[in-house]
Design a protein around this motif. Structure first.
Motif, PDB file in Angstrom:
ATOM      1  N   ASN A  16       5.108 -14.661  -6.278  1.00 43.31           N
ATOM      2  CA  ASN A  16       5.375 -13.687  -5.209  1.00 43.31           C
ATOM      3  C   ASN A  16       4.172 -13.706  -4.274  1.00 43.31           C
ATOM      4  OD1 ASN A  16       7.802 -12.800  -6.335  1.00 43.31           O
ATOM      5  ND2 ASN A  16       6.732 -11.346  -7.654  1.00 43.31           N
ATOM      6  N   ILE A  17       4.431 -14.061  -3.036  1.00 43.70           N
ATOM      7  CA  ILE A  17       3.312 -14.234  -2.100  1.00 43.70           C
ATOM      8  C   ILE A  17       3.493 -13.346  -0.872  1.00 43.70           C
ATOM      9  CG2 ILE A  17       2.079 -15.873  -0.624  1.00 43.70           C
ATOM     10  CD1 ILE A  17       2.661 -18.059  -2.597  1.00 43.70           C
ATOM     11  N   VAL A  18       2.413 -12.689  -0.486  1.00 41.17           N
ATOM     12  CA  VAL A  18       2.375 -11.927   0.769  1.00 41.17           C
ATOM     13  C   VAL A  18       1.431 -12.655   1.712  1.00 41.17           C
ATOM     14  CG1 VAL A  18       1.492  -9.790   1.830  1.00 41.17           C
ATOM     15  CG2 VAL A  18       2.955  -9.667  -0.195  1.00 41.17           C
ATOM     16  N   HIS A  45       8.283 -20.576  -3.570  1.00 46.32           N
ATOM     17  CA  HIS A  45       7.659 -19.240  -3.676  1.00 46.32           C
ATOM     18  C   HIS A  45       8.534 -18.200  -2.989  1.00 46.32           C
ATOM     19  CE1 HIS A  45       3.989 -21.042  -5.210  1.00 46.32           C
ATOM     20  NE2 HIS A  45       4.020 -21.915  -4.215  1.00 46.32           N
ATOM     21  N   ARG A  46       8.398 -16.934  -3.427  1.00 44.74           N
ATOM     22  CA  ARG A  46       9.054 -15.823  -2.745  1.00 44.74           C
ATOM     23  C   ARG A  46       8.008 -15.231  -1.799  1.00 44.74           C
ATOM     24  NH1 ARG A  46      10.311 -16.394  -7.834  1.00 44.74           N
ATOM     25  NH2 ARG A  46       8.423 -15.261  -8.436  1.00 44.74           N
ATOM     26  N   VAL A  47       8.261 -15.341  -0.506  1.00 44.01           N
ATOM     27  CA  VAL A  47       7.199 -15.077   0.477  1.00 44.01           C
ATOM     28  C   VAL A  47       7.608 -13.986   1.469  1.00 44.01           C
ATOM     29  CG1 VAL A  47       5.604 -16.164   2.111  1.00 44.01           C
ATOM     30  CG2 VAL A  47       6.723 -17.575   0.364  1.00 44.01           C
ATOM     31  N   ILE A  82       3.666  -5.501  -1.818  1.00 42.04           N
ATOM     32  CA  ILE A  82       2.246  -5.786  -2.141  1.00 42.04           C
ATOM     33  C   ILE A  82       1.991  -5.555  -3.638  1.00 42.04           C
ATOM     34  CG2 ILE A  82      -0.139  -4.983  -1.771  1.00 42.04           C
ATOM     35  CD1 ILE A  82       0.736  -4.426   1.186  1.00 42.04           C
ATOM     36  N   ASP A  83       2.594  -4.498  -4.193  1.00 44.18           N
ATOM     37  CA  ASP A  83       2.395  -4.194  -5.626  1.00 44.18           C
ATOM     38  C   ASP A  83       2.882  -5.338  -6.510  1.00 44.18           C
ATOM     39  OD1 ASP A  83       1.281  -1.779  -5.023  1.00 44.18           O
ATOM     40  OD2 ASP A  83       3.105  -0.598  -5.351  1.00 44.18           O
ATOM     41  N   LYS A  84       3.918  -6.052  -6.043  1.00 43.43           N
ATOM     42  CA  LYS A  84       4.489  -7.135  -6.865  1.00 43.43           C
ATOM     43  C   LYS A  84       3.828  -8.483  -6.592  1.00 43.43           C
ATOM     44  CE  LYS A  84       9.172  -5.317  -7.415  1.00 43.43           C
ATOM     45  NZ  LYS A  84      10.097  -5.029  -6.331  1.00 43.43           N
ATOM     46  N   ALA A  85       2.939  -8.524  -5.606  1.00 43.97           N
ATOM     47  CA  ALA A  85       2.389  -9.824  -5.175  1.00 43.97           C
ATOM     48  C   ALA A  85       1.450 -10.422  -6.222  1.00 43.97           C
ATOM     49  CB  ALA A  85       1.662  -9.664  -3.850  1.00 43.97           C
ATOM     50  N   ASP A  86       1.570 -11.748  -6.400  1.00 51.29           N
ATOM     51  CA  ASP A  86       0.611 -12.485  -7.238  1.00 51.29           C
ATOM     52  C   ASP A  86      -0.530 -13.015  -6.373  1.00 51.29           C
ATOM     53  OD1 ASP A  86       2.342 -12.383  -9.590  1.00 51.29           O
ATOM     54  OD2 ASP A  86       3.641 -13.765  -8.468  1.00 51.29           O
ATOM     55  N   ILE A  87      -0.185 -13.305  -5.115  1.00 48.14           N
ATOM     56  CA  ILE A  87      -1.154 -13.917  -4.201  1.00 48.14           C
ATOM     57  C   ILE A  87      -0.984 -13.275  -2.821  1.00 48.14           C
ATOM     58  CG2 ILE A  87      -1.816 -16.085  -3.032  1.00 48.14           C
ATOM     59  CD1 ILE A  87      -0.432 -17.548  -5.477  1.00 48.14           C
ATOM     60  N   ILE A  88      -2.105 -12.961  -2.153  1.00 46.19           N
ATOM     61  CA  ILE A  88      -2.038 -12.505  -0.752  1.00 46.19           C
ATOM     62  C   ILE A  88      -2.871 -13.455   0.102  1.00 46.19           C
ATOM     63  CG2 ILE A  88      -2.497 -10.642   0.896  1.00 46.19           C
ATOM     64  CD1 ILE A  88      -2.198  -8.624  -1.313  1.00 46.19           C
ATOM     65  N   PHE A  89      -2.228 -14.044   1.093  1.00 50.85           N
ATOM     66  CA  PHE A  89      -2.953 -14.861   2.076  1.00 50.85           C
ATOM     67  C   PHE A  89      -3.400 -13.965   3.220  1.00 50.85           C
ATOM     68  CE2 PHE A  89      -0.825 -18.388   0.013  1.00 50.85           C
ATOM     69  CZ  PHE A  89      -1.743 -19.425   0.140  1.00 50.85           C
ATOM     70  N   CYS A  90      -4.669 -14.056   3.568  1.00 49.80           N
ATOM     71  CA  CYS A  90      -5.222 -13.275   4.671  1.00 49.80           C
ATOM     72  C   CYS A  90      -5.604 -14.267   5.772  1.00 49.80           C
ATOM     73  CB  CYS A  90      -6.443 -12.492   4.199  1.00 49.80           C
ATOM     74  SG  CYS A  90      -6.011 -11.284   2.923  1.00 49.80           S
ATOM     75  N   LEU A 107      -7.515  -3.746  -0.315  1.00 48.38           N
ATOM     76  CA  LEU A 107      -8.675  -3.542  -1.206  1.00 48.38           C
ATOM     77  C   LEU A 107      -8.214  -3.240  -2.624  1.00 48.38           C
ATOM     78  CD1 LEU A 107     -11.336  -1.419   0.714  1.00 48.38           C
ATOM     79  CD2 LEU A 107     -11.743  -3.537  -0.550  1.00 48.38           C
ATOM     80  N   LYS A 108      -7.161  -2.417  -2.720  1.00 46.69           N
ATOM     81  CA  LYS A 108      -6.690  -1.978  -4.041  1.00 46.69           C
ATOM     82  C   LYS A 108      -5.902  -3.061  -4.766  1.00 46.69           C
ATOM     83  CE  LYS A 108      -6.422   2.979  -3.140  1.00 46.69           C
ATOM     84  NZ  LYS A 108      -5.527   3.938  -2.500  1.00 46.69           N
ATOM     85  N   ALA A 109      -5.298  -3.987  -4.039  1.00 51.08           N
ATOM     86  CA  ALA A 109      -4.445  -5.012  -4.672  1.00 51.08           C
ATOM     87  C   ALA A 109      -5.284  -5.846  -5.640  1.00 51.08           C
ATOM     88  CB  ALA A 109      -3.813  -5.884  -3.598  1.00 51.08           C
ATOM     89  N   LYS A 110      -4.752  -6.015  -6.849  1.00 49.05           N
ATOM     90  CA  LYS A 110      -5.520  -6.704  -7.898  1.00 49.05           C
ATOM     91  C   LYS A 110      -5.229  -8.211  -7.934  1.00 49.05           C
ATOM     92  CE  LYS A 110      -7.750  -3.263  -9.830  1.00 49.05           C
ATOM     93  NZ  LYS A 110      -8.122  -2.812  -8.481  1.00 49.05           N
ATOM     94  N   CYS A 111      -4.308  -8.663  -7.110  1.00 51.39           N
ATOM     95  CA  CYS A 111      -3.882 -10.064  -7.183  1.00 51.39           C
ATOM     96  C   CYS A 111      -4.909 -10.999  -6.526  1.00 51.39           C
ATOM     97  CB  CYS A 111      -2.520 -10.209  -6.507  1.00 51.39           C
ATOM     98  SG  CYS A 111      -2.595  -9.824  -4.771  1.00 51.39           S
ATOM     99  N   ILE A 112      -4.572 -12.285  -6.505  1.00 49.95           N
ATOM    100  CA  ILE A 112      -5.463 -13.294  -5.904  1.00 49.95           C
ATOM    101  C   ILE A 112      -5.408 -13.176  -4.383  1.00 49.95           C
ATOM    102  CG2 ILE A 112      -5.749 -15.782  -5.554  1.00 49.95           C
ATOM    103  CD1 ILE A 112      -4.480 -16.131  -8.349  1.00 49.95           C
ATOM    104  N   LYS A 113      -6.579 -13.100  -3.744  1.00 46.93           N
ATOM    105  CA  LYS A 113      -6.617 -13.022  -2.274  1.00 46.93           C
ATOM    106  C   LYS A 113      -7.244 -14.297  -1.714  1.00 46.93           C
ATOM    107  CE  LYS A 113      -7.098  -8.205  -2.817  1.00 46.93           C
ATOM    108  NZ  LYS A 113      -8.146  -7.232  -3.070  1.00 46.93           N
ATOM    109  N   VAL A 114      -6.555 -14.875  -0.751  1.00 49.92           N
ATOM    110  CA  VAL A 114      -6.992 -16.153  -0.176  1.00 49.92           C
ATOM    111  C   VAL A 114      -7.243 -15.961   1.325  1.00 49.92           C
ATOM    112  CG1 VAL A 114      -6.406 -18.580   0.156  1.00 49.92           C
ATOM    113  CG2 VAL A 114      -5.485 -17.348  -1.816  1.00 49.92           C
TER     114      VAL A 114
END
Ligand code: 5GP
Ligand code: MN
Length: 337
Positions: A16-18, A45-47, A82-90, A107-114
């Motif tokens: 799950n990607i944001v 991916h689910r984006v 965002i709560d379900k995301a595994d990865i967030i691309f910034c 900031l609060k999201a615990k997933c991987i941030k790229v």
């Protein structure tokens, strides 16, 4: 922040990607987000692309833009995603507060941030993986490199081409700014070979104004511009009543600051616009005057060497007064050859 190639293995497992970008996304922020979107969906991916705010109407032709979630209008739905995301691309921002109200959820999201970005001085500790390259003309060029370097050049289709071309073209000022390197033209050559119709994109972006925007531009140049010849500087200030009078929407003021630099001898152009919550500055320069540092030091901002932004809580008249005061310290820099 680990290097971006350490992240490549994550591409192989559907997740799950944001994808998000800076507030009021421009052609590069929206183009890089949609280019990445059209790439990642091909890998299974689910984006979801989440924009922190609304964007200019001249971007509404872009492939996939209809699926982009505006965080300000859809906070609950966006937060669920965002709560379900595994990865967030910034993409296309260096500091989390450039995402406005999305800053805390990110900031609060615990997933991987790229991070993939080309602005100066990134907040590296906020990201797990990433690449920051200020020499790159645009984040769209960096997304192109990301796709190629991760071994997926064959996935570049016409939707990706149209998305990425948009940001490359807008962030290089139609291929005129110094960062327009040979790699930019090689990339565009590749996209053209895939069938990219570039004139249509230029027309969508630049030939889609309404009459009120042109009238407003004329009004601003005539009534709101000041030329400070002793500093080789021109400034413009726009009150909120000006925006109301001409029914000016998001994106209609983009490019106004560039007019200032079209004047002979002008090396520094600045515009301040009264947005409801703050006064937003845009700074542009030619040559060796560093507006990134200027914006950081005096207007809580930043960006690139020759193009940056900033903000102020003061009134328009007060922030212009302050601008002129600090400008006096730069007299020598702005007059040196
Ligand atoms: P613009 O004047 O077009 O809004 O922005 C010029 C450049 O500076 C863009 O690359 C934009 O992303 C960046 N920028 C604009 N405002 C800010 C700001 O307040 N802080 C930072 N760090 N960058 C900004
Ligand atoms: Mn950019």
């Amino acid at each position: 922040m680990e290097s971006i190639d350490q992240f490549f293995p994550f591409l192989n497992t559907p997740a799950n990607i944001v994808i998000t970008c800076h507030q009021k996304p421009d052609g590069d922020a929206m183009g890089s987000s949609l280019g990445m979107y059209h790439f990642l969906i091909q890998l299974g991916h689910r984006v979801t692309v989440i924009s922190p705010t609304n964007w200019a109407e001249f971007l509404n032709w872009m492939p996939g833009v209809g699926k982009v979630i505006n965080y300000e209008y859809n906070k609950i739905r966006a937060q669920e995603i965002i709560d379900k995301a595994d990865i967030i691309f910034c993409l296309d921002f260096n500091i989390l507060h450039r995402t406005k109200h999305l800053e805390m959820p990110l900031l609060k999201a615990k997933c991987i941030k790229v991070l993939i970005d080309h602005h100066e001085q990134p907040q590296e500790e906020a990201f797990d993986y990433g690449i920051s390259k200020t020499s790159k003309c645009s984040t769209c060029e960096m997304v192109y490199d990301f796709i190629v370097d991760s071994g997926h050049a064959d996935k570049i289709n016409i939707d990706i081409a149209r998305s990425l071309y948009t940001g490359v073209m807008t962030d290089t000022g139609s291929f005129r700014f110094p960062a327009t390197s040979p790699s930019v033209h090689l990339m565009v050559a590749h996209l053209k070979k895939l069938g990219l119709e570039h004139t249509e994109i230029h027309s969508n972006i630049f030939d889609s104004a309404l009459e009120n925007k042109l009238r407003f531009t004329g009004f601003a140049l005539l009534n709101r511009m000041e030329v400070l010849y002793e500093y080789n500087t021109a400034i413009m200030h726009i009150y909120s009543q000006d925006l109301k009078r001409f029914d000016i929407k998001t994106g209609d003021t983009e490019g106004l600051v560039n007019y200032l630099l079209t004047m002979q001898g002008i090396r520094f152009g600045a515009i301040v616009i009264d947005r409801d919550e703050e006064r937003k500055w845009s700074f542009r320069s030619k040559g060796d005057f560093d507006v990134n540092t200027f914006a950081r030091l005096h207007f809580e901002g930043g960006g690139h060497f020759n193009a940056a932004g900033g903000r102020s809580d003061d009134s328009v008249d007060e922030t212009v007064r302050k601008f002129k005061l600090v400008l006096s310290d730069y007299r020598q820099d702005l007059n040196s050859k």
